[in-house]
Design a protein around this motif. Sequence first.
Motif, mmCIF file in Angstrom:
data_model
loop_
_atom_site.group_PDB
_atom_site.id
_atom_site.type_symbol
_atom_site.label_atom_id
_atom_site.label_comp_id
_atom_site.label_asym_id
_atom_site.label_seq_id
_atom_site.Cartn_x
_atom_site.Cartn_y
_atom_site.Cartn_z
ATOM 1 N N ASN A 56 1.030 4.977 -1.088
ATOM 2 C CA ASN A 56 1.021 4.376 0.249
ATOM 3 C C ASN A 56 -0.214 3.477 0.403
ATOM 4 O O ASN A 56 -1.194 3.601 -0.327
ATOM 5 C CB ASN A 56 1.094 5.437 1.356
ATOM 6 N N ARG A 57 -0.132 2.586 1.365
ATOM 7 C CA ARG A 57 -1.176 1.570 1.520
ATOM 8 C C ARG A 57 -2.534 2.194 1.843
ATOM 9 O O ARG A 57 -3.577 1.713 1.379
ATOM 10 C CB ARG A 57 -0.771 0.592 2.625
ATOM 11 N N ASN A 58 -2.553 3.272 2.609
ATOM 12 C CA ASN A 58 -3.825 3.919 2.965
ATOM 13 C C ASN A 58 -4.531 4.465 1.726
ATOM 14 O O ASN A 58 -5.763 4.376 1.610
ATOM 15 C CB ASN A 58 -3.586 5.044 3.972
ATOM 16 N N THR A 59 -3.748 5.031 0.813
ATOM 17 C CA THR A 59 -4.331 5.559 -0.427
ATOM 18 C C THR A 59 -4.945 4.443 -1.247
ATOM 19 O O THR A 59 -6.066 4.563 -1.767
ATOM 20 C CB THR A 59 -3.268 6.288 -1.260
ATOM 21 N N ALA A 97 0.326 -1.463 -3.391
ATOM 22 C CA ALA A 97 0.858 -0.138 -3.056
ATOM 23 C C ALA A 97 2.272 0.028 -3.608
ATOM 24 O O ALA A 97 2.628 1.081 -4.161
ATOM 25 C CB ALA A 97 0.842 0.066 -1.544
ATOM 26 N N LYS A 98 3.096 -1.006 -3.466
ATOM 27 C CA LYS A 98 4.467 -0.930 -3.985
ATOM 28 C C LYS A 98 4.487 -0.910 -5.507
ATOM 29 O O LYS A 98 5.356 -0.284 -6.115
ATOM 30 C CB LYS A 98 5.282 -2.124 -3.466
#
Length: 234
Positions: free
Chosen positions: A198-201, A192-193
């Motif tokens: 974002n992590r959910n995406t 994600a980074k």
Amino acid sequence: MIRQQAIEMYSLYNSETVTKEFNKQKFYCFLQRDLSFPIEGTLKKLKKHEFLMKEKDTIDEICFIRSGCVMAMKKCSRVIDFYTEEDIVGFDELILTESAKHSFKAISDEVIIIKYKKSEIVEKILNAQEGYLYHYVHMQNQIRRLLEKEALLRLPSEKRVGYALLQIMSGSGIQHKELITFPKHINKGILAKYTNLNRNTVTTVLQKLQEESIIQIKQRNMYINIVRLQSQFT
């Protein structure tokens, strides 16, 4: 001045010859040669989460990664790149007072590096007729990586994650085969980074790829059908 001399040397060769004769492997061999400026590297092992160098530290060493994976970070919130076997850290500038633009953190269980004093490498390069070309080729590779990352961040979410998977696996040293194991040390949070999502995406996109049988999860390992992934995102 150094850049101009490198360009003048470059004009004596075609680009294919330069890339072949002054690549990372040849540079490492060049440092090992006991000529007029013999230098000796030091082997060091890093544990997971240990920093090779931190942002804004003065770079006084140049490191060759022999095994493992190092993550380049900006302000500990952005993941810029991943460095693995045969990559070089700290060689972007020949200025001895240069400060690190990123932090470099070990993310695999162990990272083995060979480090050299930067001053000794610079001296050896300056006293070799074609030494500048090792730095020139290195910088061309760094620019290419930077442009690829910038292009990645302009893509829509699904393509961004797909291309990120391809980029990471192309630099991981994994042999080309249809179904390969994705590096366990690069988790969803790091991905994600790296993709600036974002992590959910990222989780949603990975689930979609799993439904399409591009990704398979077995015993906590993520396997990727590289052929299908390439056909979908290239």
